[in-house]
Design a protein around this motif. Structure first.
Motif, PDB file in Angstrom:
ATOM      1  N   ALA A  92       4.884   0.914 -13.771  1.00  0.00           N
ATOM      2  CA  ALA A  92       5.301   1.815 -14.564  1.00  0.00           C
ATOM      3  C   ALA A  92       5.306   1.606 -16.077  1.00  0.00           C
ATOM      4  O   ALA A  92       5.060   2.311 -16.826  1.00  0.00           O
ATOM      5  N   HIS A  93       5.221   0.249 -16.354  1.00  0.00           N
ATOM      6  CA  HIS A  93       5.198  -0.059 -18.002  1.00  0.00           C
ATOM      7  C   HIS A  93       3.673  -0.340 -18.135  1.00  0.00           C
ATOM      8  O   HIS A  93       3.301  -0.565 -19.574  1.00  0.00           O
ATOM      9  N   VAL A  94       2.728   0.013 -17.252  1.00  0.00           N
ATOM     10  CA  VAL A  94       1.266  -0.011 -17.479  1.00  0.00           C
ATOM     11  C   VAL A  94       0.763   1.257 -17.973  1.00  0.00           C
ATOM     12  O   VAL A  94       0.868   2.032 -17.203  1.00  0.00           O
ATOM     13  N   PRO A  95      -0.100   1.501 -19.299  1.00  0.00           N
ATOM     14  CA  PRO A  95      -0.174   2.770 -19.395  1.00  0.00           C
ATOM     15  C   PRO A  95      -1.606   3.090 -18.749  1.00  0.00           C
ATOM     16  O   PRO A  95      -1.930   4.677 -18.879  1.00  0.00           O
ATOM     17  N   GLN A  96      -2.705   2.293 -18.248  1.00  0.00           N
ATOM     18  CA  GLN A  96      -3.655   2.881 -17.715  1.00  0.00           C
ATOM     19  C   GLN A  96      -3.620   3.590 -16.524  1.00  0.00           C
ATOM     20  O   GLN A  96      -2.354   3.420 -15.784  1.00  0.00           O
ATOM     21  N   ASN A  97      -4.379   4.476 -16.083  1.00  0.00           N
ATOM     22  CA  ASN A  97      -4.187   5.173 -14.881  1.00  0.00           C
ATOM     23  C   ASN A  97      -4.835   4.619 -13.639  1.00  0.00           C
ATOM     24  O   ASN A  97      -4.626   4.786 -12.508  1.00  0.00           O
ATOM     25  N   VAL A  98      -5.898   3.715 -14.012  1.00  0.00           N
ATOM     26  CA  VAL A  98      -6.492   3.037 -12.953  1.00  0.00           C
ATOM     27  C   VAL A  98      -5.779   1.578 -12.623  1.00  0.00           C
ATOM     28  O   VAL A  98      -6.100   0.600 -13.467  1.00  0.00           O
ATOM     29  N   ILE A  99      -5.086   1.477 -11.789  1.00  0.00           N
ATOM     30  CA  ILE A  99      -4.415   0.096 -11.586  1.00  0.00           C
ATOM     31  C   ILE A  99      -4.887  -0.681 -10.115  1.00  0.00           C
ATOM     32  O   ILE A  99      -4.958  -0.170  -9.172  1.00  0.00           O
ATOM     33  N   ILE A 100      -5.506  -1.862 -10.192  1.00  0.00           N
ATOM     34  CA  ILE A 100      -5.938  -2.697  -9.401  1.00  0.00           C
ATOM     35  C   ILE A 100      -4.902  -3.632  -9.048  1.00  0.00           C
ATOM     36  O   ILE A 100      -4.825  -4.688  -9.878  1.00  0.00           O
ATOM     37  N   ASP A 101      -4.211  -3.646  -7.890  1.00  0.00           N
ATOM     38  CA  ASP A 101      -3.037  -4.477  -7.524  1.00  0.00           C
ATOM     39  C   ASP A 101      -3.841  -5.709  -6.840  1.00  0.00           C
ATOM     40  O   ASP A 101      -4.427  -5.436  -5.615  1.00  0.00           O
ATOM     41  N   ASN A 102      -3.714  -6.953  -7.314  1.00  0.00           N
ATOM     42  CA  ASN A 102      -4.443  -7.883  -6.662  1.00  0.00           C
ATOM     43  C   ASN A 102      -3.728  -8.875  -5.951  1.00  0.00           C
ATOM     44  O   ASN A 102      -2.743  -9.714  -6.276  1.00  0.00           O
ATOM     45  N   ASN A 103      -3.838  -8.670  -4.484  1.00  0.00           N
ATOM     46  CA  ASN A 103      -3.184  -9.479  -3.587  1.00  0.00           C
ATOM     47  C   ASN A 103      -3.994  -9.672  -2.305  1.00  0.00           C
ATOM     48  O   ASN A 103      -4.320  -8.320  -1.684  1.00  0.00           O
ATOM     49  N   ARG A 104      -4.180 -10.720  -1.742  1.00  0.00           N
ATOM     50  CA  ARG A 104      -5.161 -10.777  -0.704  1.00  0.00           C
ATOM     51  C   ARG A 104      -4.360 -10.325   0.650  1.00  0.00           C
ATOM     52  O   ARG A 104      -4.928 -10.246   1.800  1.00  0.00           O
ATOM     53  N   GLY A 105      -2.853 -10.019   0.739  1.00  0.00           N
ATOM     54  CA  GLY A 105      -2.392  -9.719   1.761  1.00  0.00           C
ATOM     55  C   GLY A 105      -2.462  -8.254   1.925  1.00  0.00           C
ATOM     56  O   GLY A 105      -2.383  -7.713   3.119  1.00  0.00           O
ATOM     57  N   TRP A 106      -3.206  -7.465   1.209  1.00  0.00           N
ATOM     58  CA  TRP A 106      -3.312  -5.959   1.452  1.00  0.00           C
ATOM     59  C   TRP A 106      -4.155  -5.815   2.666  1.00  0.00           C
ATOM     60  O   TRP A 106      -4.279  -4.901   3.444  1.00  0.00           O
ATOM     61  N   GLY A 107      -5.199  -6.713   2.964  1.00  0.00           N
ATOM     62  CA  GLY A 107      -6.179  -6.641   3.903  1.00  0.00           C
ATOM     63  C   GLY A 107      -5.475  -6.576   5.185  1.00  0.00           C
ATOM     64  O   GLY A 107      -5.928  -5.478   6.362  1.00  0.00           O
ATOM     65  N   GLU A 110      -8.527 -13.966   7.707  1.00  0.00           N
ATOM     66  CA  GLU A 110      -8.042 -13.139   8.827  1.00  0.00           C
ATOM     67  C   GLU A 110      -7.832 -11.647   8.292  1.00  0.00           C
ATOM     68  O   GLU A 110      -8.104 -10.637   8.731  1.00  0.00           O
ATOM     69  N   ALA A 111      -7.288 -11.784   7.031  1.00  0.00           N
ATOM     70  CA  ALA A 111      -6.941 -10.380   6.197  1.00  0.00           C
ATOM     71  C   ALA A 111      -8.258  -9.746   5.992  1.00  0.00           C
ATOM     72  O   ALA A 111      -8.283  -8.638   6.134  1.00  0.00           O
ATOM     73  N   LEU A 112      -9.189 -10.424   5.623  1.00  0.00           N
ATOM     74  CA  LEU A 112     -10.327  -9.703   5.139  1.00  0.00           C
ATOM     75  C   LEU A 112     -10.987  -9.146   6.516  1.00  0.00           C
ATOM     76  O   LEU A 112     -11.600  -7.959   6.565  1.00  0.00           O
ATOM     77  N   VAL A 113     -11.011  -9.661   7.438  1.00  0.00           N
ATOM     78  CA  VAL A 113     -11.504  -9.331   8.911  1.00  0.00           C
ATOM     79  C   VAL A 113     -10.799  -7.854   9.436  1.00  0.00           C
ATOM     80  O   VAL A 113     -11.152  -7.077   9.824  1.00  0.00           O
ATOM     81  N   CYS A 114      -9.437  -8.084   8.946  1.00  0.00           N
ATOM     82  CA  CYS A 114      -8.458  -6.922   9.506  1.00  0.00           C
ATOM     83  C   CYS A 114      -8.963  -5.722   8.638  1.00  0.00           C
ATOM     84  O   CYS A 114      -9.030  -4.687   9.072  1.00  0.00           O
TER      85      CYS A 114
END
Length: 237
Positions: free
Chosen positions: A66-81, A153-157
């Motif tokens: 919420a403290h970030v002003p940009q509308n496009v946020i890319i959340d960087n975590n390999r677990g999302w896969g 494995e996360a990428l495969v998923c």
């Protein structure tokens, strides 16, 4: 890991419309909250309300950046896969995922190069704590078991569960044909962004690697785009 995600994040962050996180705590925080709500509170054991948990989770997602002003946020975590279907159920929309990848021998060689350069690396400390000899073979087996395999494995998923929402970025393509890769990303996220590949801000995404991961240089990038091979010069002892 070791597939160009930090380099790509640093390039994308040049544009004022986009915010790319460092290695993000969001997913870990969401999982921890889910675990506490489901299993750690007597009150929720007595009266579990799924809708309440979903609402809390959504507010946590909204509050994380919420403290970030940009509308496009890319959340960087390999677990999302491994979690895209669950996140899509929660958001009630499809989630787009940009996934960097690289051949596994080069990934492992890159890890080994980092470990050899850092005499105080956390991998060797971990081997010692397990009563294992410090050899390159043990180093690589530990990295595979504790880091790389889970990411593969996360990428495969992700590819299996959400093939239409995944943009795969090959490490070699990013290094050799970055303009084409960035054009694909622009199309993927419906933006028209430009980048300077000769003046990359190496420090735009600060991360204390030694404090967090026990190894220096994990997220270092060069100020201009180039590829350095770890694989040809690296051999296991």
């Amino acid at each position: 890991p070791r597939s160009g995600s930090t380099l790509l994040a640093t390039i994308l962050r040049q544009n004022p419309e986009v915010y790319v996180t460092s290695t993000s705590p969001m997913l870990d925080q969401l999982v921890a909250n889910q675990d506490i709500y489901r299993h750690g509170l007597q009150t929720t054991k007595a009266n579990f309300i799924q809708e309440q948990l979903d609402n809390i989770t959504l507010r946590m997602i909204q509050g994380m950046w919420a403290h970030v002003p940009q509308n496009v946020i890319i959340d960087n975590n390999r677990g999302w896969g491994k979690n895209l279907p669950s996140v899509e159920v929660l958001f009630k929309v499809k989630i787009k995922c940009i996934a960097c990848y690289r051949d596994i021998p080069s990934i492992m060689a890159s890890w080994l190069t980092l470990i050899r350069k850092d005499p105080n690396n956390g991998v060797d400390s971990d081997l010692i704590s397990r009563g294992l000899e410090i050899t390159d073979y043990n180093r690589m087996m530990l990295m595979w078991d504790e880091m790389v395999r889970d990411c593969v494995e996360a990428l495969v998923c992700a590819v299996k569960d959400s093939p239409d929402e995944i943009l795969l970025v090959n490490y070699d393509d990013l290094c050799n044909s970055p303009e084409l890769v960035l054009k694909d990303i622009n199309n993927f996220i419906n933006l028209n962004l430009s980048y300077d590949l000769n003046n990359i801000d190496r420090f735009s995404i600060p991360q204390d690697d030694e404090r967090s991961w026990g190894m220096s240089g994990m997220h270092s990038v060069r100020s201009s785009l180039s590829k350095v091979s770890d694989r040809k010069s690296t051999r296991l002892n």
